[in-house]
Design an enzyme around this catalytic site. Structure first.
Site, PDB file in Angstrom:
ATOM      1  N   GLU A  12       1.011  -1.196   0.084  1.00 55.92           N
ATOM      2  CA  GLU A  12      -0.112   0.011   0.162  1.00 55.92           C
ATOM      3  C   GLU A  12       0.930   1.365  -0.118  1.00 55.92           C
ATOM      4  O   GLU A  12       2.075   1.138  -0.098  1.00 55.92           O
ATOM      5  CB  GLU A  12      -0.999   0.043   1.169  1.00 55.92           C
ATOM      6  CG  GLU A  12      -0.002  -0.051   2.395  1.00 55.92           C
ATOM      7  CD  GLU A  12      -1.266  -0.379   3.775  1.00 55.92           C
ATOM      8  OE1 GLU A  12      -2.407  -0.120   3.705  1.00 55.92           O
ATOM      9  OE2 GLU A  12      -0.558  -0.685   4.726  1.00 55.92           O
ATOM     10  N   LEU A  36      -3.906  -2.158   5.339  1.00 53.50           N
ATOM     11  CA  LEU A  36      -4.961  -1.842   6.266  1.00 53.50           C
ATOM     12  C   LEU A  36      -6.131  -1.763   5.385  1.00 53.50           C
ATOM     13  O   LEU A  36      -6.240  -1.665   4.239  1.00 53.50           O
ATOM     14  CB  LEU A  36      -4.818  -0.045   6.454  1.00 53.50           C
ATOM     15  CG  LEU A  36      -5.771   0.609   7.335  1.00 53.50           C
ATOM     16  CD1 LEU A  36      -5.632   0.038   8.839  1.00 53.50           C
ATOM     17  CD2 LEU A  36      -5.890   1.979   7.376  1.00 53.50           C
TER      18      LEU A  36
END
Length: 285
Positions: free
Chosen positions: A180, A205
């Site tokens: 990410e 996340l």
């Protein structure tokens, strides 16, 4: 003008806010947080943030000093007290204050709850118009990235290293695949016009905006695939973009100094951003 903030049951001016030096969030980063966007004075995706907050609390065996309904009320009161029209509400929950010890304090130690508002231009973001330049860096964070903790030093270091390289932000890479961004989920649009983003796991996340964008894409007949991808694949993609609560959807125009597509914000990112803003303004709390 000083903001009004919330600290452990009290609304106080920001220059009067105090937290114990023994708070475990301060000593051990033993704390979690959520950031809820505010558009036109209304919250976006609050229920999703509360669900993720509860999940993080369970994973860390941490308590919460109040109910979801009271948290909503505090958010709304902060927005009102600070006359916030556009920006965010930051909320942090720590395990509370106790003598320094690696072991958790005894059950019953009161958790700490801190909240504040911050003005930010979200809808008319200049980054959405020009796009992000990304630098790739190794992902050196701890392995439980699915828990939204305040352990943000490495993402900060990565962002600063990206800026030193002339980029706006970094994409983090582990075992050859992008996990990410420093504070966002990463996406590409492949040559078949399929939207690709990493599958959910402990490696990244579970983004609230990610989930909303995925739902919007599916409802508008855009193909979505959850899988990992490499930096090389991202560089060769038709488009790339990131999603987060306060960025919404930001296009990526270059990765490691190589243009993505034609080097300008692409149509998928622009359309998804438009759809997201439209949906958020219609459904905000």
């Amino acid at each position: 003008m000083s903001r009004t903030v919330y600290v452990n049951g009290h609304f106080v001016p920001e220059n009067e806010a105090e937290i114990s030096v023994f708070d475990r969030g301060f000593l051990f980063a033993d704390a979690i947080y959520e950031v809820t966007a505010v558009l036109n004075g209304r919250m976006v995706g609050f229920d999703g943030h509360m669900a993720r907050l509860r999940r993080s609390l369970r994973e860390l065996e941490m308590g919460l000093p109040t109910s979801d309904q009271r948290l909503r009320e505090i958010h709304l009161e902060l927005i009102d007290k600070n006359a916030l029209q556009e920006g965010l509400v930051y909320m942090q929950v720590s395990r509370g204050a106790a003598d320094r010890d690696f072991a958790y304090p005894a059950p019953g130690t009161p958790a700490s709850l801190v909240m504040f508002t911050q003005e930010k231009s979200i809808i008319d973001s200049p980054v959405a118009e020009r796009g992000l330049k990304i630098a790739s860096l190794p992902d050196m964070r701890w392995s439980r990235r699915d828990i939204k903790t305040v352990q943000l030093l490495y993402p900060s270091m990565a962002k600063m290293e990206a800026k030193k390289r002339g980029a706006d932000d970094a994409w983090l890479v582990e075992s050859g695949l992008v996990t990410e961004g420093t504070s966002s989920n990463a996406w590409i649009v492949d040559n078949d016009n399929t939207l690709v983003t990493r599958e959910l796991s402990r490696a990244l996340l579970h983004g609230i905006t990610r989930a909303t964008v995925m739902a919007l894409a599916n409802s508008h007949d855009m193909k979505v695939e959850e899988r990992g991808f490499t930096i090389k694949e991202a560089q060769n993609a038709r488009e790339a973009f990131v999603t987060s609560s306060t960025a919404l959807v930001h296009p990526v125009v270059a990765i490691d100094e190589r243009p993505v597509g034609d080097g300008t914000p692409g149509p998928f990112a622009r359309e998804l951003r438009r759809l997201y803003i439209e949906a958020s303004l219609n459904s905000a709390d």
